[in-house]
Design an enzyme around this catalytic site. Sequence first.
Site, PDB file in Angstrom:
ATOM      1  CG  HIS B 280      43.106  34.068  38.333  1.00  0.00           C
ATOM      2  ND1 HIS B 280      44.003  33.491  38.442  1.00  0.00           N
ATOM      3  CD2 HIS B 280      42.118  33.154  38.226  1.00  0.00           C
ATOM      4  CE1 HIS B 280      43.852  31.949  38.533  1.00  0.00           C
ATOM      5  NE2 HIS B 280      42.695  31.860  38.411  1.00  0.00           N
ATOM      6  NE  ARG B 300      45.681  28.718  42.812  1.00  0.00           N
ATOM      7  CZ  ARG B 300      44.556  29.530  42.830  1.00  0.00           C
ATOM      8  NH1 ARG B 300      44.046  29.743  44.127  1.00  0.00           N
ATOM      9  NH2 ARG B 300      44.027  29.941  41.985  1.00  0.00           N
TER      10      ARG B 300
END
Lengths: 262, 672
Positions: B280, B300
């Site tokens: 990740h 995000r």
Amino acid sequence: MSYKAALRVWRGDHGRGDLADYAVEVNEGEVVLDVLHRLQATQAGDLAIRWNCKAGKCGSCSMEINGRPRLACMTRMSTFTEDEVLTITPLRTFPVIRDLVTDVSFNYAKARQIPSFTPDPSVGLGEFRMQQADVERSQEFRKCIECYLCQNTCHVIRDHAENENAFAGPRFLMRVAELEMHPADTADRRDIAQDDFGLGFCNITKCCTEVCPEHIKITDNALIPLKERVAGRRYDPLVWLGSKIARRPRSTGTPKVPDNRH
Amino acid sequence: MTDIAPSTGPASASEHSAAGHSAAEHSAAGHREVERIPYDVVVIGAGGSGLRAAIEARLAGKRTAIISKSLFGKAHTVMAEGGCAAAMGNVNSNDNWMVHFRDTMRGGKFLNNPRMAELHAKEAPDRVYELEAWGALFDRTKDGKISQRNFGGHEYPRLAHVGDRTGLEMIRTLQQKVVALQQEDAVSHGDPEAMIKVYAETTITRLIKDGEGRIAGAFGYIRETGQFVVFEAPAVILATGGIGKTFKVSSNSWEYTGDGHALALLAGAKLLNMEFVQFHPTHMVWPMSVRGLLVTESVRGDGGVLRNSEGKRYMFNYVPDVFRAQYAETEEEADRWYSDPDHNRRPPELLPRDEVARANNAEVKAGRGSPHGGVFLDIASRLPAEEILRRLPSMHHQFKELADVDITKEPMEVGPAQHYVMGGVEVDPDTGESCVPGLFAAGEVSGGMHGSNRLGGNSLSDLLVFGRRAGLGAAEYVGRLGAKLPVADEGEIEAARTEALAPLQRPDGENPYAVHSDVQETMSNLVGIIRTETEIKKALADLETLGVRASAVAAAGGSAYNPGWHLTLDLRNIMLMAKCVAAAALERQESRGGHTRDDYPGMRPEWRKVNLVCTLDGDEIRISRQPVPPMRDDLIALFDRAELKKYLTDEEMAALPAEAPASVAAASEEAH
Ligand SMILES: Cc1cc2nc3c(=O)[nH]c(=O)nc-3n(C[C@H](O)[C@H](O)[C@H](O)COP(=O)(O)OP(=O)(O)OC[C@H]3O[C@@H](n4cnc5c(N)ncnc54)[C@H](O)[C@@H]3O)c2cc1C
Ligand code: SF4
Ligand code: SF4
Ligand code: FES
């Protein structure tokens, strides 16, 4: 940057045991759990500790650090001076299994006595409509990571083991409040909050709120409002009348779930 | 509060032991005897998939045991932050299962088992609604429905969430549903544990079979006492999660030692796609002690952007060809997308994870990293402080408490870490059954669903969809067996007991913690996010030596709650996982999803047709190839030919149905 910290760690099982002294390396930015892990990896391979996430999310690593109930994974070493001796002991309110690990099954037993979420059965899958403002109250309580630090701290059981049958503790009184404030719940747990879970024992000292690592306002937002609701129900003239006339049972509140395990 | 001597606490507490076993019961039984406990269905794992499976098996009338290494309610699922993907269409009504299916296949680079991706996309909404009916309180939309948020690789806002603690909500809801069922059983059976019981802090070390190779039970120990126990059952569901502790920098907890993967392998099952490990892109990099702690993708999704040391939003330079059409080319367009997603393309920060992780890695390698070897993730300049606090409370808390960084004022320093394993036990998509009769798997331990790369949010939904299906599959299997129950092979039980006791009986042997840390070092350095043949070969050679060391480790102390002993037993599984990942990574000569080969950059269409399968042959890992299951024509029709061309071989293209594919909108009458 690194230094050796002096640790006094409680070692033992089933009520027998003592504090053992260790000197363990500490590096910048570390938390108490890092240092206990280093102790485990280098000097005491069989040191029993409970932990999972090392991120303050699972509530496993509860212990008492210099007498204060805390999560070891969220307690930074920089909050202590380099020459301070750290005394690390298991939660005091619960029986010790081994070293820093305690038997917290009391909490699971209490959880099972509280009548579960009871929605209106006619609402179909996906048909619940709830406003954000209405779910927020219970959402705060659902942040609980079940670390049991509040249960460990509340003086009603910490200092009086004899109360433990009659008192569910802040975490589970808060669970009652959470369900009572759930916009889609239909049960009524106000009577049992008082009669079975010991809401009356709570004298709103707020010690539970102070130790909660999730910063949940247990006393102000759950326990006091629950007390108000219980008082409201007890002084509700219809309920009062109902209980006087004795044509229906004294209480129409939802009963506690019996723990009838053999 | 200053008292330090622990009391023995409430006297009756041990009568309600969470594991259901009081200390007294065990000392009487003696620690070396093997206790037998019969069940219809045994679920190994109390995370999202295990609990969902157990609930379903119990609802189907089967006596069910839930076994977990940690306490009830603490499984790894608790750590999930961002949300649970389900095409409910509450925020954007254009969403439906077909769009979700398409996104999932794209994210997995078309290596997913299409049937699994289809079932997942179709059933996820009902599984989320079910949680709501069991008491979960998701964040809401203005019209009172479950709110949904944007996430990498998802075309529409799709993740049901509760702030950034969705996993906690899921596990607590499932835990409370188990309790609700126990309360019903208390009334109808006079015993809350008559039909479903949790054995917390209990670890399974071997699956036990009968003479015909069918599952007959599971062998393990109870942490508190060291007591050995066999759960005798014709059906076992593995729901043990991932393998993160094979790597040094990982967001995973100590439980992730690949136990279920290893148990399956040892019992003769097949592992699929083990080369695909998800790194990740955003984890804390500083301080050292929290390196690997996840920074949720929601940062995000909610507007956070990645910048390098020059302040540049570099993701625009890293949009690969296959995704070019769907992602914005300018900052202006990307920023407009948050308020007007129908007329603008998505910001490249929301590309699938493998792309973002590689980009972050490349920026650091090019010398444009942050002071502690990461990149900058900036939400402070993008949202007002109070909005950040409302949407990302645990991120704010985490940075404040652990790094003295206020994310409402300054950017975060982030870098990639191991996060998830796409590879796992090969199962039948509809029932979760493996090739070993009676052995089922669901959740992160199973393979196929996510192909070469999992989209964020697709795990929590996977747990619910396939947890339920495995619970049902196991119940039906037991029903079909009738009275012809398998009987556990006594030789296997004795062998399991001997194996578990060995490290305690070795007079001297190496410290397991040291061996574990060397394995992690090897895997992170040599089979990490970017791989080459030379390095993988070196890793395999090192693993041979490490394997010898791992088989000779010793544990000091007794068998009661002894973490050193537990680690010696976990090491077997960690070693097996390391070897599977390395062997499969060596074999696959291309780069795809969670497998990046520096010496074979780019995807190769002929490799898209191939699944790598690990099996155990004696002590050796064998790698074989088998075809990826084909996609049905009606599913293929959901994609444009131009897009398929990027993934399929010329031969496959030629064999496609002649007609131009129907658009998702045209096919949407099928959606429910
Ligand atoms: C920090 C973080 C954040 C994440 N956020 C998201 C997100 O926002 N959305 C999303 O979809 N996914 C997310 N994921 C991924 C997702 O959380 C996991 O993939 C998922 O929770 C795995 O669930 P599971 O049911 O397969 O296993 P787990 O929840 O890990 O449970 C495994 C269980 O198996 C038990 N077990 C293991 N071995 C044994 C054994 N030998 N004997 C007995 N019991 C055993 C364990 O004790 C545990 O109870 C995140 C992952 C991490 C690490
Ligand atoms: S406020 Fe009530 S529950 Fe909390 S610690 Fe004080 S007495 Fe206990
Ligand atoms: S309310 Fe707070 S202190 Fe109490 S168990 Fe929950 S998280 Fe821990
Ligand atoms: S280890 Fe999870 S809260 Fe500390």
